[in-house]
Design a protein around this motif. Structure first.
Motif, mmCIF file in Angstrom:
data_model
loop_
_atom_site.group_PDB
_atom_site.id
_atom_site.type_symbol
_atom_site.label_atom_id
_atom_site.label_comp_id
_atom_site.label_asym_id
_atom_site.label_seq_id
_atom_site.Cartn_x
_atom_site.Cartn_y
_atom_site.Cartn_z
ATOM 1 N N HIS A 1 31.553 5.553 118.235
ATOM 2 C CA HIS A 1 30.231 5.103 118.658
ATOM 3 C C HIS A 1 29.607 5.293 119.553
ATOM 4 O O HIS A 1 28.452 6.332 119.445
ATOM 5 C CB HIS A 1 30.190 4.097 118.257
ATOM 6 C CG HIS A 1 30.759 2.108 117.334
ATOM 7 N ND1 HIS A 1 30.337 2.754 116.049
ATOM 8 C CD2 HIS A 1 31.521 1.875 117.108
ATOM 9 C CE1 HIS A 1 30.377 2.254 114.755
ATOM 10 N NE2 HIS A 1 31.630 1.293 115.404
ATOM 11 N N ARG B 1 26.918 -1.135 118.695
ATOM 12 C CA ARG B 1 27.875 -1.521 117.887
ATOM 13 C C ARG B 1 28.958 -0.571 118.744
ATOM 14 O O ARG B 1 30.074 -1.224 118.841
ATOM 15 C CB ARG B 1 27.799 -0.093 116.751
ATOM 16 C CG ARG B 1 26.633 -0.533 115.565
ATOM 17 C CD ARG B 1 26.955 0.302 114.628
ATOM 18 N NE ARG B 1 27.049 1.724 114.517
ATOM 19 C CZ ARG B 1 25.517 2.387 114.720
ATOM 20 N NH1 ARG B 1 24.570 1.227 113.810
ATOM 21 N NH2 ARG B 1 25.140 3.454 114.690
ATOM 22 N N ALA B 2 28.906 -0.023 120.353
ATOM 23 C CA ALA B 2 29.986 -0.086 120.383
ATOM 24 C C ALA B 2 30.653 -0.888 121.382
ATOM 25 O O ALA B 2 31.552 -1.290 121.529
ATOM 26 C CB ALA B 2 30.035 0.905 121.487
ATOM 27 N N ALA C 1 35.897 -2.563 122.653
ATOM 28 C CA ALA C 1 37.101 -1.748 123.627
ATOM 29 C C ALA C 1 38.745 -2.394 123.783
ATOM 30 O O ALA C 1 38.487 -3.122 124.627
ATOM 31 C CB ALA C 1 36.511 -1.290 124.569
ATOM 32 N N LYS D 1 36.032 1.956 127.660
ATOM 33 C CA LYS D 1 34.623 0.915 127.617
ATOM 34 C C LYS D 1 34.351 0.789 129.082
ATOM 35 O O LYS D 1 32.495 1.467 128.687
ATOM 36 C CB LYS D 1 34.897 -0.786 128.675
ATOM 37 C CG LYS D 1 33.710 -1.370 128.639
ATOM 38 C CD LYS D 1 34.603 -2.961 128.769
ATOM 39 C CE LYS D 1 33.346 -4.359 129.047
ATOM 40 N NZ LYS D 1 32.429 -3.862 130.335
ATOM 41 N N THR E 1 32.040 -3.740 119.907
ATOM 42 C CA THR E 1 33.574 -3.235 119.099
ATOM 43 C C THR E 1 34.299 -3.778 120.459
ATOM 44 O O THR E 1 34.410 -2.630 121.403
ATOM 45 C CB THR E 1 33.822 -1.880 118.850
ATOM 46 O OG1 THR E 1 32.592 -2.113 117.536
ATOM 47 C CG2 THR E 1 35.169 -1.946 117.809
ATOM 48 N N ALA F 1 36.025 1.787 118.803
ATOM 49 C CA ALA F 1 34.453 2.043 119.700
ATOM 50 C C ALA F 1 34.092 3.147 120.203
ATOM 51 O O ALA F 1 33.175 3.435 120.414
ATOM 52 C CB ALA F 1 34.509 1.023 120.906
#
Length: 544
Positions: free
Chosen positions: A77, A106-107, A112, A118, A110, A74
């Protein structure tokens, strides 16, 4: 690029994490703890290295490679979104904002693997959140607050400290705080990291930006002299030291810095098989031409202009390209006092195509300023009025969104300088002085944009010129000296101060300024009138 990965069983937070450190002989040394796979780590760390030198295109490409190598990464991104922010440049374009919001999405989608990662994603998300309705400054402050919290939550994370310091400097450029409190706070954080990571490229780079002000520039000389050696692959890293060198009148150092930057930029274009120029190359050329002019090396300055005039394309037609394409030709005629040439200044058609000047009207104003001033100084008042009207129109139409640099005020300074010389040409001397005093006061209150080595012509220096023209040398000397404190070792500033001191009967000061001018232009072209005058005066004035 040679990148070595060292994996330690120790971590700063969770046992599942590893500490990854990238050593590169091209970008410096950076360490960023992630949970990404071993396959993704080299690209991710290279992305961090490029990011710290503001080489955003290369950084984005490397972060994208990391994401492709490990779809669960993550933080990769996050890197893409960071590459689209450009905190000390112009605000992101609508296209960049859309691309960044997609990267943030996207991050966030996904999961973390660590709370720390995060938190990094959440921090950059704060900048892009509601970008369709919140202005740039509001979002920059939101990101700054998020990075402050992240830095406080992970005090051992030096990357968090470095990125928070950068956000402090970025917000500082949006303030009008004369104490530079945010910039000094950033420098304190960066100096603490410097003690532990002396080869960190971002530390040296951001210290330069934090101290890129007349009153602080001397503090950045050690970083300026070190940064280029840390990241020789980056054209921006080669160029950045010249910001400090320019602030301090260290012209030979600035020339050397920007010659290296040009070379690094051209090397990158060759690797990309691009035959045109690059934004970094043009940025370096502007600083290079400026430094050549201050040392009287006019032949070399004209070669920079010839190179610009031969360019037909550029890799990225952004604001720095527009600035250089208009500033270089304006500087060449105005610094050398070629008034008739200035009055008739025209940009070649290919140069006009390098950047869309209709989108950068503040850059187009450089040409109209040169024409207006050249016409006024040539006593062609009709032509001066036409160009002054164009400057006024640009100034009135310019919009300054919150968080954007105040180009409107800069155009206003140029307009007032031109109007003052027009008033002088018309014999309206009191009005000329009023306008020029106003321009100087306004110019003193506004910091330059990082894209420029300095104003096309400093307003207070022009006030000195006007006072000399009016036969008031003692007053002129005071203005030249005030201008030289803000813009030290400018050729025309020293020349004006020397002439003013001589005419005011202050021979010791005249001798001193002429001696400084002779030393400054020791490599200069002897056919320039200011240099001939200085050399002749230095010989004629009695010794102390």
């Amino acid at each position: 690029m040679k990148t070595l990965i060292f994996v330690s069983a120790l971590s700063l937070a969770q046992p599942a994490q590893h500490q990854h450190e990238a050593h590169s002989d091209k970008l410096g040394t950076v360490a960023f703890q992630t949970s990404c796979s071993l396959a993704a780590q080299p690209s991710f760390l290279q992305g961090i290295g490029w990011l710290h030198s503001f080489e955003y295109e290369q950084a984005e490409a490397k972060f994208s490679q990391a994401a492709a190598a490990d779809p669960s990464c993550a933080i990769a991104h996050w890197g893409v979104a960071m590459s689209l922010y450009h905190p000390l440049w112009a605000p992101p374009t609508p296209a960049e904002l859309a691309k960044a919001r997609a990267a943030v999405a996207r991050a966030l989608e996904t999961p973390a693997k660590t709370q720390r990662e995060k938190d990094y994603v959440d921090a950059i998300a704060a900048f892009y959140r509601d970008s369709h309705k919140l202005d740039h400054k509001t979002r920059a402050l939101a990101y700054n607050s998020a990075m402050k919290a992240l830095h406080e939550r992970y005090p051992a994370d030096r990357e968090a400290a470095v990125f928070y310091a950068l956000s402090q400097t970025a917000v500082g450029t949006l303030d009008t705080d004369p104490t530079f409190a945010r910039e000094k706070s950033a420098a304190k954080i960066l100096n603490a990291v410097l003690a532990a990571e002396p080869d960190h490229p971002g530390v040296a780079h951001y210290l330069i930006h934090s101290f890129d002000y007349p009153s602080l520039a001397a503090l950045a000389v050690p970083s300026a002299k070190r940064y280029a050696d840390l990241a020789p692959a980056s054209a921006h890293a080669q160029h950045m030291p010249s910001h400090i060198f320019t602030r301090l009148g260290m012209w030979e150092e600035s020339i050397a810095s920007n010659l290296k930057s040009e070379a690094a930029a051209r090397a990158l274009m060759r690797r990309k098989n691009f035959l045109g120029g690059s934004r970094e190359e043009l940025h370096a050329m502007d600083y290079l031409a400026y430094a050549y002019l201050q040392t009287g090396q006019d032949i070399k300055a004209r070669k920079v202009l010839a190179k610009l005039n031969a360019m037909h394309s550029v890799d990225e037609p952004i604001f720095s390209v527009a600035y250089a394409a208009t500033a270089i030709p304006a500087r060449l005629v105005l610094e050398r006092r070629q008034w008739k040439e200035a009055a008739n200044l025209e940009l070649p058609a290919n140069v006009m195509k390098l950047a869309p000047l209709e989108s950068f009207q503040w850059a187009a104003a450089h040409v109209h300023f040169a024409r207006a001033l050249g016409a006024a100084r040539s006593r062609d008042t009709a032509a001066a009025k036409i160009e002054l009207a164009k400057l006024t129109d640009i100034e009135q139409k310019l919009q300054v969104p919150p968080g954007s640099y105040d180009w409107k005020t800069q155009v206003g300074v140029s307009r007032q300088i031109a109007a003052a010389w027009l008033a002088r040409a018309d014999g309206r001397n009191d009005e000329a002085l009023r306008l020029m005093h106003g321009a100087a006061t306004l110019d003193d209150a506004v910091e330059k944009h990082p894209v420029t080595p300095g104003a096309i012509l400093p307003a207070r220096e022009q006030l000195g010129e006007l006072l000399l023209d009016l036969g008031r040398p003692a007053e002129a000397l005071l203005e030249f000296e005030a201008s030289l404190k803000r813009t030290p070792l400018r050729l025309n500033g020293l020349s004006g101060a020397a002439r003013a001191a001589s005419l005011a009967g202050n021979q010791p000061k005249a001798r001193d300024y002429y001696a400084r001018l002779v030393q400054l232009t020791r490599s200069g072209d002897a056919d320039r009138s200011e240099i001939r005058e200085a050399r002749a005066a230095a010989r004629a004035l009695p010794a102390r």
